[in-house]
Design a protein around this motif. Structure first.
Motif, PDB file in Angstrom:
ATOM      1  N   GLY A 215     -14.484  23.532  10.708  1.00 40.94           N
ATOM      2  CA  GLY A 215     -14.275  23.188   9.310  1.00 40.94           C
ATOM      3  C   GLY A 215     -14.794  21.819   8.904  1.00 40.94           C
ATOM      4  O   GLY A 215     -14.663  21.432   7.744  1.00 40.94           O
ATOM      5  N   ILE A 216     -15.383  21.073   9.817  1.00 41.63           N
ATOM      6  CA  ILE A 216     -15.885  19.739   9.466  1.00 41.63           C
ATOM      7  C   ILE A 216     -17.055  19.839   8.486  1.00 41.63           C
ATOM      8  O   ILE A 216     -17.205  18.983   7.606  1.00 41.63           O
ATOM      9  CB  ILE A 216     -16.246  18.920  10.723  1.00 41.63           C
ATOM     10  CG1 ILE A 216     -16.376  17.429  10.393  1.00 41.63           C
ATOM     11  CG2 ILE A 216     -17.543  19.401  11.327  1.00 41.63           C
ATOM     12  CD1 ILE A 216     -15.093  16.776  10.145  1.00 41.63           C
TER      13      ILE A 216
ATOM     14  N   GLU B  32     -17.378  17.914   4.815  1.00 36.74           N
ATOM     15  CA  GLU B  32     -18.574  17.139   4.451  1.00 36.74           C
ATOM     16  C   GLU B  32     -19.184  17.658   3.152  1.00 36.74           C
ATOM     17  O   GLU B  32     -19.614  16.873   2.294  1.00 36.74           O
ATOM     18  CB  GLU B  32     -19.592  17.182   5.574  1.00 36.74           C
ATOM     19  CG  GLU B  32     -19.198  16.387   6.787  1.00 36.74           C
ATOM     20  CD  GLU B  32     -20.191  16.534   7.936  1.00 36.74           C
ATOM     21  OE1 GLU B  32     -21.105  17.391   7.823  1.00 36.74           O
ATOM     22  OE2 GLU B  32     -20.031  15.807   8.912  1.00 36.74           O
ATOM     23  N   ALA B  33     -19.216  18.958   2.982  1.00 34.65           N
ATOM     24  CA  ALA B  33     -19.765  19.540   1.756  1.00 34.65           C
ATOM     25  C   ALA B  33     -18.891  19.180   0.549  1.00 34.65           C
ATOM     26  O   ALA B  33     -19.405  18.840  -0.529  1.00 34.65           O
ATOM     27  CB  ALA B  33     -19.876  21.059   1.891  1.00 34.65           C
ATOM     28  N   LEU B  34     -17.581  19.215   0.707  1.00 35.22           N
ATOM     29  CA  LEU B  34     -16.686  18.852  -0.393  1.00 35.22           C
ATOM     30  C   LEU B  34     -16.845  17.373  -0.775  1.00 35.22           C
ATOM     31  O   LEU B  34     -16.841  17.028  -1.961  1.00 35.22           O
ATOM     32  CB  LEU B  34     -15.237  19.153  -0.014  1.00 35.22           C
ATOM     33  CG  LEU B  34     -14.847  20.633   0.016  1.00 35.22           C
ATOM     34  CD1 LEU B  34     -13.431  20.799   0.544  1.00 35.22           C
ATOM     35  CD2 LEU B  34     -14.977  21.249  -1.351  1.00 35.22           C
ATOM     36  N   ILE B  35     -16.997  16.516   0.192  1.00 41.50           N
ATOM     37  CA  ILE B  35     -17.204  15.092  -0.092  1.00 41.50           C
ATOM     38  C   ILE B  35     -18.535  14.890  -0.811  1.00 41.50           C
ATOM     39  O   ILE B  35     -18.623  14.119  -1.774  1.00 41.50           O
ATOM     40  CB  ILE B  35     -17.118  14.267   1.203  1.00 41.50           C
ATOM     41  CG1 ILE B  35     -15.680  14.256   1.709  1.00 41.50           C
ATOM     42  CG2 ILE B  35     -17.612  12.833   0.980  1.00 41.50           C
ATOM     43  CD1 ILE B  35     -15.498  13.634   3.075  1.00 41.50           C
TER      44      ILE B  35
ATOM     45  N   LEU C   9     -18.978  13.265  -4.592  1.00 40.64           N
ATOM     46  CA  LEU C   9     -19.840  12.116  -4.896  1.00 40.64           C
ATOM     47  C   LEU C   9     -20.900  12.478  -5.926  1.00 40.64           C
ATOM     48  O   LEU C   9     -21.208  11.687  -6.824  1.00 40.64           O
ATOM     49  CB  LEU C   9     -20.483  11.580  -3.621  1.00 40.64           C
ATOM     50  CG  LEU C   9     -19.519  10.937  -2.618  1.00 40.64           C
ATOM     51  CD1 LEU C   9     -20.247  10.556  -1.352  1.00 40.64           C
ATOM     52  CD2 LEU C   9     -18.826   9.740  -3.241  1.00 40.64           C
ATOM     53  N   PHE C  10     -21.457  13.658  -5.833  1.00 39.32           N
ATOM     54  CA  PHE C  10     -22.444  14.112  -6.806  1.00 39.32           C
ATOM     55  C   PHE C  10     -21.814  14.228  -8.195  1.00 39.32           C
ATOM     56  O   PHE C  10     -22.398  13.817  -9.197  1.00 39.32           O
ATOM     57  CB  PHE C  10     -23.024  15.464  -6.366  1.00 39.32           C
ATOM     58  CG  PHE C  10     -24.053  16.016  -7.300  1.00 39.32           C
ATOM     59  CD1 PHE C  10     -25.328  15.480  -7.348  1.00 39.32           C
ATOM     60  CD2 PHE C  10     -23.741  17.067  -8.151  1.00 39.32           C
ATOM     61  CE1 PHE C  10     -26.276  15.990  -8.220  1.00 39.32           C
ATOM     62  CE2 PHE C  10     -24.677  17.576  -9.023  1.00 39.32           C
ATOM     63  CZ  PHE C  10     -25.948  17.038  -9.054  1.00 39.32           C
TER      64      PHE C  10
END
Length: 141
Positions: free
Chosen positions: A15-16, A20-23, A27-28
């Motif tokens: 799930g890492i 990372e995708a959610l972060i 930010l976007f």
């Protein structure tokens, strides 16, 4: 034949990639919101600059009319309520231009001999403090 010992797979990193995708999406999204806010501020500043330019144009236009019409200089005096000499056409025509070009526009023209003071004010919807433009001129032969 050699037998290699297989290491056990690590299950604690599952799930890492999702985190990372959610972060990255967060930010976007912050960047996009900052651009939208910048666009709104830029649009407001452009409108304010346009209105200041129009106020300057109107004041200088009236000064030009006064230079061309020196015998009737005192007839250009006006308050926010209207022209002092309400029948003078140049005064009323210019005042109606102020009301058309500036939102909630008002003009105050003081004529003291050859000294002229022009003050224009306007207020954008939603603003609490009106904007103001003032200019002084000395109109003589």
């Amino acid at each position: 034949m050699h037998r290699y010992a297989r290491l056990p797979l690590r299950k604690n990193q599952d799930g890492i990639a999702l985190i990372e995708a959610l972060i990255a999406i967060f930010l976007f999204s912050l960047g996009i919101l900052a651009l939208v806010g910048l666009q709104a501020v830029m649009s407001k500043n452009v409108t304010e600059a346009k209105l200041r330019g129009e106020a300057s144009f109107l004041a200088n236009q009236l000064i030009g009319q006064m230079w061309a019409d020196l015998p009737n200089l005192a007839s250009y005096a006006m308050t926010a309520n209207g022209c002092t000499t309400s029948t003078y056409a140049s005064c009323t025509a210019w005042r109606s231009m102020v009301q058309q070009m500036l939102p909630n526009g008002a003009a105050n023209v003081t004529v003291n001999g050859s000294d002229v003071s022009i003050s224009l004010s306007w207020q954008m919807p939603g603003e609490t403090v009106p904007a103001r433009f003032a200019i002084d001129a000395n109109i003589t032969n």
